[in-house]
Motif scaffolding. Structure first.
Motif, mmCIF file in Angstrom:
data_model
loop_
_atom_site.group_PDB
_atom_site.id
_atom_site.type_symbol
_atom_site.label_atom_id
_atom_site.label_comp_id
_atom_site.label_asym_id
_atom_site.label_seq_id
_atom_site.Cartn_x
_atom_site.Cartn_y
_atom_site.Cartn_z
ATOM 1 N N GLY A 127 81.306 19.556 3.718
ATOM 2 C CA GLY A 127 79.918 19.866 4.009
ATOM 3 C C GLY A 127 78.910 19.225 3.074
ATOM 4 N N VAL A 128 79.374 18.761 1.911
ATOM 5 C CA VAL A 128 78.436 18.206 0.939
ATOM 6 C C VAL A 128 78.866 16.811 0.462
ATOM 7 N N PRO A 131 79.314 14.044 3.564
ATOM 8 C CA PRO A 131 78.049 13.570 4.122
ATOM 9 C C PRO A 131 77.180 12.825 3.118
ATOM 10 N N LEU A 132 77.190 13.247 1.850
ATOM 11 C CA LEU A 132 76.334 12.566 0.874
ATOM 12 C C LEU A 132 76.921 11.220 0.458
ATOM 13 N N PRO A 206 71.619 12.226 10.461
ATOM 14 C CA PRO A 206 70.222 12.114 10.906
ATOM 15 C C PRO A 206 69.217 12.059 9.757
ATOM 16 N N TRP A 207 69.587 12.652 8.615
ATOM 17 C CA TRP A 207 68.626 12.697 7.514
ATOM 18 C C TRP A 207 68.374 11.336 6.895
ATOM 19 N N THR A 208 69.285 10.371 7.096
ATOM 20 C CA THR A 208 69.117 9.060 6.444
ATOM 21 C C THR A 208 67.976 8.272 7.074
ATOM 22 N N LEU B 88 70.462 20.835 -1.178
ATOM 23 C CA LEU B 88 71.298 19.796 -0.575
ATOM 24 C C LEU B 88 70.377 18.811 0.160
ATOM 25 N N PRO B 89 70.386 17.534 -0.270
ATOM 26 C CA PRO B 89 69.404 16.589 0.277
ATOM 27 C C PRO B 89 69.592 16.299 1.768
ATOM 28 N N HIS B 90 70.772 16.609 2.304
ATOM 29 C CA HIS B 90 71.027 16.263 3.712
ATOM 30 C C HIS B 90 70.829 17.450 4.645
ATOM 31 N N ARG B 91 70.371 18.572 4.108
ATOM 32 C CA ARG B 91 70.127 19.734 4.968
ATOM 33 C C ARG B 91 68.644 20.082 4.942
ATOM 34 N N ARG B 92 68.149 20.545 6.104
ATOM 35 C CA ARG B 92 66.751 20.957 6.163
ATOM 36 C C ARG B 92 66.527 22.169 5.263
ATOM 37 N N TYR B 132 63.118 18.062 5.172
ATOM 38 C CA TYR B 132 64.207 17.834 4.226
ATOM 39 C C TYR B 132 63.651 17.966 2.806
ATOM 40 N N ARG B 134 63.465 16.210 0.136
ATOM 41 C CA ARG B 134 62.663 15.186 -0.538
ATOM 42 C C ARG B 134 61.272 15.039 0.088
#
Lengths: 214, 275
Positions: A127-128, A131-132, A206-208, B88-92, B132, B134
């Protein structure tokens, strides 16, 4: 063009053969490199050994390997599996370093924070960490994918048919059109596959897409 | 109640972070560990949720030795807020805040609702929920970090220099908000900082640490200021620099409070001035 059209059935066959000879090594090499690279990213000593081993593996010439492998595992010389195995080894060698770098760049603070929130080891990995590490892993998959598509052509030299067969035949018959068509199709295949990886990355991460906007 | 019973921690490289530390942290109050870097305060904080296991001694929560509890389950029962928020940078934002609930098995929809409530409680608008990390300012991220620490309504909240990385105005704002929340919620808060002003502002109990987790003095802010244990404490809280020794002076015909150097520090409240 006329030649290509007249041989379109065969070209499609060669392309499909080429496709799976490229995708299998990239996927299998990636999956094998994931635990190895993760391990290398966490511990300094295995890291040095594994990265050196990967470097040596990558410098081994492919043709002798293609001749040795069937003797080692008892397959026939013409079996495409030999090519898949050799290319998987190259992909693995390439991936170990990339995977190690990908996991090493994940912020230790974010991992600490996840642990403090009550993530178990597996939850945190899936989960972390994964993905990171994702964007760097994706970049690695793209490099390995392009290089594998081009390496597959070597298989034609030992009689495993793929788009590389168009080169060997073209040289034997001194028929330039066939060589040109081969090159164009290899490039197209590499680009299409690359686009698939990019698309997959966008769906999974999607966050990228925010990068630079935020 | 959290209790340290002569705990110590020596790291693998042989350097002792904490030598022999004992302390009782009463429930429903704020205890602040304060000291310079290298005094072992973060190590001590992390012993409470087993991010660090002591080399010797015990940590007890409500008289139960936490070494007998599974670390993952233990951590899920304790709120944690760290410097730089640690989102966590990848989670809202809303998913970040909902994380402790999701890990505890709360259904997605309910977790989201409770996360939205927690965000409102720390003063973050619903419009930020789907952003997000950032995309938020440092102060907003830190608020989200506090919301995440509180969302599962834990009895204990651990805060590791949570306001260390934001500018002074935002920090004052966050401190004020924490005071309001604590007044309302009455959590057992263990707070770590290197800033004595912050310690005196937030702490019911303040523990001043020397190197190696040695307690220089523990007590209420007033006790420490009124009777500093030694020169180390006197200098740490600023009593030696004259900053804390205030007196009343007449300036331009008005009574003001000045420090030892005669610099004005404030005025006397005329409604309280009966002299």
């Amino acid at each position: 063009m006329t030649w290509a059209r007249a041989n379109s059935d065969r070209l499609v066959d060669l392309m499909l053969q080429h496709l799976w000879l490229s995708v299998v090594p990239v996927v299998v090499g990636f999956l094998l490199a994931l635990p190895i690279g993760w391990w290398a990213s966490r511990f300094a000593r295995p890291r040095a050994v594994l990265l050196a081993a990967g470097g040596i593996l990558y410098t081994l010439p492919s043709l002798p390997l293609l001749v040795i492998i069937p003797g080692l595992i008892g397959t026939s010389f013409l079996d495409p599996i030999n090519v898949a195995i050799v290319l998987t080894l190259y992909a693995l060698a390439l991936f170990v370093r990339i995977v190690a770098d990908a996991f090493a760049q994940v912020s230790a603070e974010v991992l600490d924070s996840a642990t403090a929130s009550g993530y178990s080891w597996w939850q945190r990995f899936g989960g972390v960490e994964l993905p990171l590490a994702g964007p760097v892993l994706l970049a690695g998959v793209r490099v390995a994918s392009v290089s594998t598509v081009s390496l597959v052509t070597v298989g034609a030299l030992v009689g495993v048919s793929n788009l590389g067969s168009l080169f060997t035949e073209g040289f034997q018959r001194d028929f330039r059109t066939e060589i040109t068509v081969g090159i164009v199709l290899v490039v197209i295949l590499a680009l299409v596959l690359d686009a698939v990886w990019v698309l997959l990355g966008r769906l999974l991460m999607p966050w990228t897409r925010l990068r630079g906007a935020g | 109640m959290i209790e340290y019973r002569s705990v110590g921690k020596t790291y693998d490289d042989g350097s002792p972070a904490v030598d022999d530390f004992s302390l009782v942290i009463p429930s429903h109050s704020t205890t602040v560990l304060v000291g310079s870097s290298g005094c072992g305060k973060t190590t001590l904080l992390r012993m409470v949720n087993r991010m660090v296991d002591p080399t010797h001694g015990q940590v007890l929560i409500d008289d139960v030795d936490i070494a007998t509890r599974g670390p993952v389950e233990l951590r899920r029962s304790i709120g944690y807020v760290m410097q730089q928020a640690g989102l966590l940078p990848h989670r809202r934002i809303v998913d970040n805040v909902a994380t402790p609930l999701r890990l505890a098995g709360v259904p997605r929809r309910e977790a989201r609702e409770r996360a939205m409530d927690a965000l409102a409680k720390v003063g973050l608008g619903a419009d930020l929920a789907d952003k997000y990390p950032r995309q938020l300012s440092g102060g907003q991220q830190q608020r989200a970090g506090v919301a995440r620490g509180l969302v599962a309504d834990p009895n204990i909240l651990l805060m590791d220099e949570p306001f260390g990385a934001v500018d002074p105005i935002v920090r004052a704002d966050l401190q004020r908000q924490l005071q309001t929340l604590q007044h309302e919620l009455g959590k057992t808060i263990l707070f770590v900082t290197h800033d004595i002003e912050e310690a005196f502002l937030l702490g019911d109990q303040v523990v001043i640490l020397r190197k190696g987790g040695v307690v220089a003095q523990a007590g209420s802010p007033a006790e420490i200021l009124a009777a500093p244990a030694d020169d180390f404490v006197r200098s740490f809280v600023g009593l030696d620099k004259g900053r804390r020794r205030l007196r009343i002076a007449e300036l331009d015909g008005q009574r003001v409070v000045v420090d030892e150097h005669g610099r004005p520090a404030g005025v006397l409240d005329p409604t309280l001035d009966r002299t």
